[in-house]
Design a protein around this motif. Structure first.
Motif, PDB file in Angstrom:
ATOM      1  N   THR A 192       0.846  -1.192   0.000  1.00  0.00           N
ATOM      2  CA  THR A 192       0.000   0.000   0.000  1.00  0.00           C
ATOM      3  C   THR A 192       0.888   1.252   0.000  1.00  0.00           C
ATOM      4  OG1 THR A 192      -0.049   0.129   2.407  1.00  0.00           O
ATOM      5  CG2 THR A 192      -1.800  -1.184   1.331  1.00  0.00           C
ATOM      6  N   GLU A 193       0.266   2.410  -0.147  1.00  0.00           N
ATOM      7  CA  GLU A 193       1.016   3.670  -0.037  1.00  0.00           C
ATOM      8  C   GLU A 193       1.629   3.794   1.351  1.00  0.00           C
ATOM      9  OE1 GLU A 193       2.074   5.950  -2.248  1.00  0.00           O
ATOM     10  OE2 GLU A 193       1.277   4.483  -3.665  1.00  0.00           O
ATOM     11  N   GLU A 194       0.893   3.367   2.364  1.00  0.00           N
ATOM     12  CA  GLU A 194       1.425   3.384   3.725  1.00  0.00           C
ATOM     13  C   GLU A 194       2.636   2.451   3.831  1.00  0.00           C
ATOM     14  OE1 GLU A 194      -0.089   2.736   8.312  1.00  0.00           O
ATOM     15  OE2 GLU A 194      -1.573   3.046   6.717  1.00  0.00           O
ATOM     16  N   GLY A 195       2.586   1.329   3.130  1.00  0.00           N
ATOM     17  CA  GLY A 195       3.718   0.408   3.102  1.00  0.00           C
ATOM     18  C   GLY A 195       4.931   1.029   2.424  1.00  0.00           C
ATOM     19  N   ARG A 196       4.697   1.774   1.354  1.00  0.00           N
ATOM     20  CA  ARG A 196       5.799   2.472   0.661  1.00  0.00           C
ATOM     21  C   ARG A 196       6.417   3.542   1.563  1.00  0.00           C
ATOM     22  NH1 ARG A 196       6.312   1.249  -4.691  1.00  0.00           N
ATOM     23  NH2 ARG A 196       4.593   0.044  -5.546  1.00  0.00           N
ATOM     24  N   HIS A 197       5.558   4.237   2.304  1.00  0.00           N
ATOM     25  CA  HIS A 197       6.055   5.240   3.251  1.00  0.00           C
ATOM     26  C   HIS A 197       6.889   4.549   4.338  1.00  0.00           C
ATOM     27  CE1 HIS A 197       6.267   8.807   5.714  1.00  0.00           C
ATOM     28  NE2 HIS A 197       5.809   8.099   6.740  1.00  0.00           N
ATOM     29  N   CYS A 198       6.417   3.423   4.815  1.00  0.00           N
ATOM     30  CA  CYS A 198       7.139   2.649   5.826  1.00  0.00           C
ATOM     31  C   CYS A 198       8.506   2.212   5.291  1.00  0.00           C
ATOM     32  CB  CYS A 198       6.310   1.440   6.246  1.00  0.00           C
ATOM     33  SG  CYS A 198       7.098   0.414   7.506  1.00  0.00           S
ATOM     34  N   LEU A 199       8.552   1.762   4.042  1.00  0.00           N
ATOM     35  CA  LEU A 199       9.819   1.339   3.443  1.00  0.00           C
ATOM     36  C   LEU A 199      10.785   2.514   3.347  1.00  0.00           C
ATOM     37  CD1 LEU A 199      11.512  -0.918   2.223  1.00  0.00           C
ATOM     38  CD2 LEU A 199      10.448  -0.408   0.007  1.00  0.00           C
ATOM     39  N   LYS A 200      10.272   3.693   3.031  1.00  0.00           N
ATOM     40  CA  LYS A 200      11.113   4.897   2.990  1.00  0.00           C
ATOM     41  C   LYS A 200      11.688   5.177   4.378  1.00  0.00           C
ATOM     42  CE  LYS A 200      12.973   8.678   1.491  1.00  0.00           C
ATOM     43  NZ  LYS A 200      14.372   8.545   1.112  1.00  0.00           N
ATOM     44  N   GLN A 201      10.867   5.020   5.411  1.00  0.00           N
ATOM     45  CA  GLN A 201      11.345   5.195   6.782  1.00  0.00           C
ATOM     46  C   GLN A 201      12.435   4.174   7.103  1.00  0.00           C
ATOM     47  OE1 GLN A 201       9.868   8.491   7.500  1.00  0.00           O
ATOM     48  NE2 GLN A 201      10.579   7.520   9.344  1.00  0.00           N
ATOM     49  N   TRP A 202      12.230   2.931   6.650  1.00  0.00           N
ATOM     50  CA  TRP A 202      13.246   1.899   6.851  1.00  0.00           C
ATOM     51  C   TRP A 202      14.558   2.299   6.176  1.00  0.00           C
ATOM     52  CZ3 TRP A 202      14.184  -1.854  10.033  1.00  0.00           C
ATOM     53  CH2 TRP A 202      13.142  -2.516  10.673  1.00  0.00           C
ATOM     54  N   GLU A 203      14.468   2.839   4.983  1.00  0.00           N
ATOM     55  CA  GLU A 203      15.676   3.249   4.260  1.00  0.00           C
ATOM     56  C   GLU A 203      16.443   4.277   5.076  1.00  0.00           C
ATOM     57  OE1 GLU A 203      18.234   5.713   1.951  1.00  0.00           O
ATOM     58  OE2 GLU A 203      16.254   6.432   2.533  1.00  0.00           O
ATOM     59  N   GLU A 204      15.748   5.243   5.624  1.00  0.00           N
ATOM     60  CA  GLU A 204      16.399   6.275   6.428  1.00  0.00           C
ATOM     61  C   GLU A 204      16.979   5.681   7.714  1.00  0.00           C
ATOM     62  OE1 GLU A 204      13.398   9.298   6.900  1.00  0.00           O
ATOM     63  OE2 GLU A 204      13.345   9.685   4.736  1.00  0.00           O
ATOM     64  N   THR A 205      16.222   4.809   8.359  1.00  0.00           N
ATOM     65  CA  THR A 205      16.675   4.177   9.601  1.00  0.00           C
ATOM     66  C   THR A 205      17.899   3.303   9.355  1.00  0.00           C
ATOM     67  OG1 THR A 205      14.454   4.201  10.533  1.00  0.00           O
ATOM     68  CG2 THR A 205      15.990   2.604  11.462  1.00  0.00           C
ATOM     69  N   LEU A 206      17.858   2.505   8.288  1.00  0.00           N
ATOM     70  CA  LEU A 206      18.981   1.616   7.993  1.00  0.00           C
ATOM     71  C   LEU A 206      20.227   2.393   7.585  1.00  0.00           C
ATOM     72  CD1 LEU A 206      17.111  -1.289   6.200  1.00  0.00           C
ATOM     73  CD2 LEU A 206      18.144  -1.325   8.487  1.00  0.00           C
ATOM     74  N   ALA A 207      20.046   3.518   6.895  1.00  0.00           N
ATOM     75  CA  ALA A 207      21.196   4.363   6.547  1.00  0.00           C
ATOM     76  C   ALA A 207      21.850   4.900   7.821  1.00  0.00           C
ATOM     77  CB  ALA A 207      20.767   5.502   5.630  1.00  0.00           C
ATOM     78  N   ASP A 208      21.032   5.287   8.793  1.00  0.00           N
ATOM     79  CA  ASP A 208      21.547   5.753  10.075  1.00  0.00           C
ATOM     80  C   ASP A 208      22.265   4.613  10.796  1.00  0.00           C
ATOM     81  OD1 ASP A 208      21.813   7.663  12.298  1.00  0.00           O
ATOM     82  OD2 ASP A 208      20.325   6.390  13.300  1.00  0.00           O
TER      83      ASP A 208
END
Length: 118
Positions: A86-102
């Protein structure tokens, strides 16, 4: 040292959610195919996640609005459940990308500290 020790890095269950979301970004798929794609992903490197746990996790992700599912009828076989991000899932994946980069940056620094001690 046993191969079940967490120090081997084999227990990456916490990264199951971003791995599922990443795979479903490309196209919808049913659970067994998703299981195959997960085993080929860099996080699982040829090992299969627990199928029962995966289906339980997919249900949880759907309840949290990250995925939707639909039944796909098959001639002469049971229907399959097909999952869609879902769009919410895509937003969650974007958050994961930022978290994993950190995490990546902090792990790099932490690894440097470990190497100094050894």
């Amino acid at each position: 040292m046993t191969t079940t020790c967490s120090c081997t890095g084999r227990n990456m269950d916490r990264l199951l959610q971003p791995a599922i979301l990443m795979i479903l970004c490309d196209h919808d798929m049913h659970g067994f195919l998703l299981l195959q794609h997960l085993s080929e992903s860099p996080m699982f490197t040829g090992t299969y996640p627990d199928p029962t746990g995966l289906y339980r996790y997919l249900k949880k992700m759907e309840q949290n609005g990250l995925l939707t599912s639909r039944k796909q009828e098959q001639e002469g076989a049971p229907s399959k459940t097909v999952y869609h991000i879902t769009e919410e899932g895509r937003h969650c994946l974007k958050q994961w990308e930022e978290t994993l980069a950190d995490y990546e940056q902090r792990l790099h620094e932490f690894l440097g500290c470990i190497r100094e001690k050894l």
